[in-house]
Every structure is written in structure tokens, then in C-alpha cells.
Design a protein around this motif. Structure first.
Motif, PDB file in Angstrom:
ATOM      1  N   LEU A  33       0.838  -1.191   0.000  1.00 13.54           N
ATOM      2  CA  LEU A  33       0.000   0.000   0.000  1.00 13.54           C
ATOM      3  C   LEU A  33       0.878   1.247   0.000  1.00 13.54           C
ATOM      4  O   LEU A  33       1.745   1.398   0.851  1.00 13.54           O
ATOM      5  N   HIS A  34       0.630   2.133  -0.955  1.00 12.37           N
ATOM      6  CA  HIS A  34       1.292   3.428  -0.994  1.00 12.37           C
ATOM      7  C   HIS A  34       0.249   4.454  -0.566  1.00 12.37           C
ATOM      8  O   HIS A  34      -0.702   4.737  -1.310  1.00 12.37           O
ATOM      9  N   LEU A  35       0.401   5.013   0.621  1.00 11.45           N
ATOM     10  CA  LEU A  35      -0.632   5.849   1.220  1.00 11.45           C
ATOM     11  C   LEU A  35      -0.231   7.310   1.325  1.00 11.45           C
ATOM     12  O   LEU A  35       0.896   7.632   1.713  1.00 11.45           O
ATOM     13  N   HIS A  36      -1.172   8.171   1.012  1.00 10.86           N
ATOM     14  CA  HIS A  36      -0.993   9.611   1.141  1.00 10.86           C
ATOM     15  C   HIS A  36      -2.026  10.153   2.113  1.00 10.86           C
ATOM     16  O   HIS A  36      -3.183   9.702   2.141  1.00 10.86           O
ATOM     17  N   GLY A  37      -1.620  11.124   2.926  1.00  8.47           N
ATOM     18  CA  GLY A  37      -2.567  11.807   3.796  1.00  8.47           C
ATOM     19  C   GLY A  37      -1.956  13.089   4.316  1.00  8.47           C
ATOM     20  O   GLY A  37      -0.741  13.152   4.561  1.00  8.47           O
ATOM     21  N   ARG A  38      -2.790  14.118   4.511  1.00 10.14           N
ATOM     22  CA  ARG A  38      -2.282  15.395   4.999  1.00 10.14           C
ATOM     23  C   ARG A  38      -1.990  15.362   6.496  1.00 10.14           C
ATOM     24  O   ARG A  38      -1.072  16.015   6.972  1.00 10.14           O
ATOM     25  N   ASN A  39      -2.805  14.616   7.251  1.00 10.84           N
ATOM     26  CA  ASN A  39      -2.650  14.543   8.698  1.00 10.84           C
ATOM     27  C   ASN A  39      -1.587  13.504   9.036  1.00 10.84           C
ATOM     28  O   ASN A  39      -1.842  12.307   9.042  1.00 10.84           O
ATOM     29  N   ARG A  40      -0.379  13.966   9.324  1.00 13.28           N
ATOM     30  CA  ARG A  40       0.763  13.063   9.476  1.00 13.28           C
ATOM     31  C   ARG A  40       0.586  12.109  10.657  1.00 13.28           C
ATOM     32  O   ARG A  40       0.851  10.907  10.531  1.00 13.28           O
ATOM     33  N   SER A  41       0.113  12.597  11.799  1.00 10.52           N
ATOM     34  CA  SER A  41      -0.030  11.724  12.962  1.00 10.52           C
ATOM     35  C   SER A  41      -1.109  10.674  12.728  1.00 10.52           C
ATOM     36  O   SER A  41      -0.949   9.505  13.108  1.00 10.52           O
ATOM     37  N   LYS A  42      -2.198  11.073  12.103  1.00 13.90           N
ATOM     38  CA  LYS A  42      -3.254  10.109  11.793  1.00 13.90           C
ATOM     39  C   LYS A  42      -2.774   9.099  10.764  1.00 13.90           C
ATOM     40  O   LYS A  42      -3.083   7.900  10.853  1.00 13.90           O
ATOM     41  N   LEU A  43      -2.003   9.564   9.793  1.00 13.33           N
ATOM     42  CA  LEU A  43      -1.461   8.667   8.782  1.00 13.33           C
ATOM     43  C   LEU A  43      -0.527   7.645   9.415  1.00 13.33           C
ATOM     44  O   LEU A  43      -0.545   6.461   9.056  1.00 13.33           O
ATOM     45  N   ASP A  44       0.285   8.079  10.366  1.00 14.43           N
ATOM     46  CA  ASP A  44       1.178   7.147  11.065  1.00 14.43           C
ATOM     47  C   ASP A  44       0.395   6.014  11.719  1.00 14.43           C
ATOM     48  O   ASP A  44       0.785   4.840  11.651  1.00 14.43           O
ATOM     49  N   GLN A  48       0.525   2.013  10.734  1.00  9.62           N
ATOM     50  CA  GLN A  48       0.843   0.999  11.741  1.00  9.62           C
ATOM     51  C   GLN A  48      -0.224  -0.093  11.773  1.00  9.62           C
ATOM     52  O   GLN A  48       0.092  -1.290  11.860  1.00  9.62           O
ATOM     53  N   SER A  49      -1.488   0.298  11.671  1.00  9.69           N
ATOM     54  CA  SER A  49      -2.573  -0.678  11.665  1.00  9.69           C
ATOM     55  C   SER A  49      -2.500  -1.581  10.438  1.00  9.69           C
ATOM     56  O   SER A  49      -2.684  -2.800  10.539  1.00  9.69           O
ATOM     57  N   ALA A  50      -2.206  -0.989   9.274  1.00 17.16           N
ATOM     58  CA  ALA A  50      -2.104  -1.777   8.041  1.00 17.16           C
ATOM     59  C   ALA A  50      -0.936  -2.752   8.110  1.00 17.16           C
ATOM     60  O   ALA A  50      -1.031  -3.893   7.630  1.00 17.16           O
ATOM     61  N   GLN A  51       0.157  -2.320   8.698  1.00 17.67           N
ATOM     62  CA  GLN A  51       1.305  -3.203   8.862  1.00 17.67           C
ATOM     63  C   GLN A  51       0.983  -4.346   9.812  1.00 17.67           C
ATOM     64  O   GLN A  51       1.419  -5.490   9.602  1.00 17.67           O
ATOM     65  N   THR A  52       0.207  -4.065  10.840  1.00 19.32           N
ATOM     66  CA  THR A  52      -0.221  -5.110  11.762  1.00 19.32           C
ATOM     67  C   THR A  52      -1.059  -6.163  11.041  1.00 19.32           C
ATOM     68  O   THR A  52      -1.008  -7.353  11.373  1.00 19.32           O
ATOM     69  N   GLN A  53      -1.816  -5.733  10.021  1.00 23.18           N
ATOM     70  CA  GLN A  53      -2.613  -6.664   9.228  1.00 23.18           C
ATOM     71  C   GLN A  53      -1.760  -7.435   8.220  1.00 23.18           C
ATOM     72  O   GLN A  53      -2.269  -8.314   7.531  1.00 23.18           O
ATOM     73  N   GLY A  54      -0.478  -7.096   8.126  1.00 24.69           N
ATOM     74  CA  GLY A  54       0.433  -7.847   7.270  1.00 24.69           C
ATOM     75  C   GLY A  54       0.835  -7.178   5.984  1.00 24.69           C
ATOM     76  O   GLY A  54       1.627  -7.734   5.209  1.00 24.69           O
ATOM     77  N   ALA A  55       0.317  -5.976   5.717  1.00 22.13           N
ATOM     78  CA  ALA A  55       0.643  -5.291   4.469  1.00 22.13           C
ATOM     79  C   ALA A  55       2.003  -4.610   4.546  1.00 22.13           C
ATOM     80  O   ALA A  55       2.483  -4.240   5.620  1.00 22.13           O
ATOM     81  N   THR A  56       2.618  -4.442   3.383  1.00 19.24           N
ATOM     82  CA  THR A  56       3.815  -3.602   3.248  1.00 19.24           C
ATOM     83  C   THR A  56       3.332  -2.200   2.911  1.00 19.24           C
ATOM     84  O   THR A  56       2.519  -2.025   1.999  1.00 19.24           O
ATOM     85  N   VAL A  57       3.816  -1.204   3.632  1.00 20.17           N
ATOM     86  CA  VAL A  57       3.251   0.134   3.488  1.00 20.17           C
ATOM     87  C   VAL A  57       4.347   1.185   3.320  1.00 20.17           C
ATOM     88  O   VAL A  57       5.359   1.165   4.022  1.00 20.17           O
ATOM     89  N   THR A  58       4.131   2.099   2.369  1.00 16.99           N
ATOM     90  CA  THR A  58       4.916   3.329   2.291  1.00 16.99           C
ATOM     91  C   THR A  58       3.956   4.489   2.500  1.00 16.99           C
ATOM     92  O   THR A  58       2.750   4.363   2.254  1.00 16.99           O
ATOM     93  N   GLN A  59       4.466   5.621   2.943  1.00 20.53           N
ATOM     94  CA  GLN A  59       3.590   6.750   3.225  1.00 20.53           C
ATOM     95  C   GLN A  59       4.233   8.070   2.832  1.00 20.53           C
ATOM     96  O   GLN A  59       5.451   8.222   2.868  1.00 20.53           O
ATOM     97  N   ARG A  60       3.387   9.012   2.434  1.00 18.82           N
ATOM     98  CA  ARG A  60       3.822  10.370   2.137  1.00 18.82           C
ATOM     99  C   ARG A  60       2.760  11.341   2.604  1.00 18.82           C
ATOM    100  O   ARG A  60       1.573  11.071   2.479  1.00 18.82           O
TER     101      ARG A  60
END
Length: 260
Positions: A33-44, A48-60
Motif C-alpha cells: 500500500l502506498h498511502l498519502h494523507g495530509r494529517n501526518r499523525s493520523k497517517l502514522d 501501523q494498523s495496516a502493517q499489523t494486518q500484514g501489508a507492506t506500506v509506504t507513506q507520504r
């Protein structure tokens, strides 16, 4: 061709109610999952939740109105692997104000830049690679408000109507190349943005249910993913009926420009 189980997904607006719910329904082992969001703390927290579900995640975290940064992000994601599914979900809403003074021009310009222009930039950025391999899927977030304009949110309705027409045109153009284009048209989904919108909110839906319907529709490569049915049926008729009748119906429903 569009995949029932995309392995690499890019999503803008991941910190919105629908965006976060989409992350939840798609996150699993083997998925990037490549995820974008303006709210950095919420995105973090979402990452973390997506990674707990087993996904590989990048964020911007950046403003999608920054076209150069948006294009660069897409290029960086494609270096990791082909994008199977791209969901343009970032959006905003404004209204005519509690005294009906009208939309502030600067806010209306920002809305069009986020809701419409950024989606077009994103499509333009991801299309070359998808066309080169004759595969991929793009989902554009419109709204049932794209069928007929509501007096309280003229610019929002205009942006969603434009996205609807744009997505439908893209589908007709690119379908023969193996690229799926879907327009997502939700009704009222419980969120801060929804609650801030004036007027009644019939058939209010929870984000988890909306995300499940979107995933099902994308798996079927539906041209239009619109829900819930009663509201979809009603708003469709608003676009079909003579405008004078539709304006009258909208007023009866409480969308009359007054913020009671």
C-alpha cells in the motif's frame, strides 16, 4: 486487466473516513500500500494498523495541489513495482455559509484544485505505465452530489460532476487497452466532512460499509459504484427530470440554501 485482488495499491486521502476504511479492507500479507494523507499523525496510526494486518506500506504526507510532488511520488512508487490499483480519494468540501453569504473564492479555488485538478494530475502520472503494459485500474471519487447540484454546496457538486464525466470518458477511451476506470459515487458516509455539510443526511452509512461496497465494485470493474440504492435511485432521477421539478424536490428535502 483490472484485478480482483490487486497486489499494489496507491491511495490518496488515506486519512479520511473512507480512505482509512479502504486501507483496512485492502491491507493483508502480500499487498503493498502506498498511502498519502495530509494529517501526518493520523497517517502514522493508519500505517501501523495496516502493517499489523500484514501489508507492506509506504507513506507520504503532502498537499495534492503540489502537482510536481504528486508526480514525483507516483514515480517513486512505480520504482517499487507496477501499480495495480490507483484510488484518487483526496477531497474537501465547502458550503455557502450559515448566513448564505456564499462560498469564499479562495476556498472554492482550493476545492477545485484538490477534488478535480489533483485527480487529473494523478491520472496523467499513472497512465503511461499502465498503457505500456495494458493493465491497471483507476478509481475516481465522485459523489451522488454529482448527479444534481445542491444549493448549499455548489462548488463541491460541480467538482464531483466533473469527476463523474471525466471518469466515464476515460473508461470509454481506455477500456480497450485493458485499463479499468471506475467512478465511485457514495451518498452520505459518516465523517467530519459529512457532518459539517448543511442539510439532511438520509441513509447515512458507516465508512466500513462504504469501503466494502467500493472494494466489491472495483473487483467487478464496475463503471459506476454508487450507493446506497435508495439515495442513488433518487438522485439519478433528479438528473433526469426537468430542472424546475428537481429544484423543487431538492427544496422540499431541505436543501434550500438555508442552514437551519
Amino acid at each position: 486487466m483490472p484485478q480482483r485482488s490487486p497486489q499494489t495499491i496507491l491511495l490518496t486521502g488515506a486519512t479520511s473516513a473512507i480512505g482509512a476504511a479502504l486501507v483496512t479492507v485492502y491491507a493483508r500479507p502480500g499487498v503493498t500500500l502506498h498511502l498519502h494523507g495530509r494529517n501526518r499523525s493520523k497517517l502514522d496510526a493508519i500505517v501501523q494498523s495496516a502493517q499489523t494486518q500484514g501489508a507492506t506500506v509506504t507513506q507520504r504526507s503532502f498537499d495534492v495541489r503540489d502537482s510536481a510532488t504528486l508526480r514525483a511520488w507516483v514515480a517513486d512508487c512505480e520504482k517499487i513495482g507496477p501499480l495495480d490499483l490507483v484510488i484518487s480519494n483526496a477531497g474537501m468540501n465547502i458550503n455557502t455559509g450559515p448566513d448564505e453569504s456564499g462560498e469564499a473564492w479562495e476556498e472554492a479555488e482550493a476545492l477545485m484544485a484538490v477534488n478535480l485538478h489533483a485527480s487529473r494530475v494523478l491520472v496523467d502520472a499513472v497512465l503511461p505505465a499502465m498503457r505500456a503494459r495494458n493493465a491497471g485500474q483507476i478509481a475516481l471519487m465522485s459523489s451522488l452530489a454529482g448527479y444534481f447540484g445542491l444549493p448549499v454546496t455548489p462548488s463541491y457538486c460541480a467538482s464531483k460532476a466533473a469527476i463523474k464525466a471525466y471518469g466515464e470518458a476515460l473508461r470509454g477511451w481506455l477500456g480497450k487497452e485493458g485499463i479499468g476506470i471506475s467512478v465511485i459515487m457514495p451518498g452520505y458516509v459518516d465523517s467530519v466532512m459529512c457532518q459539517e455539510m448543511p442539510g439532511p443526511k438520509p441513509f447515512l452509512m458507516q465508512p466500513s460499509r462504504a469501503a466494502a461496497l467500493i472494494r466489491q465494485g472495483l473487483a467487478r470493474n464496475k463503471a459506476r459504484i454508487s450507493f446506497p440504492f435508495p439515495l442513488n435511485f433518487g438522485t439519478w432521477w433528479l438528473a433526469v427530470l426537468p430542472a424546475a421539478i428537481s429544484v423543487w424536490i431538492v427544496g422540499l428535502m431541505g436543501y434550500n440554501g438555508h442552514h437551519d
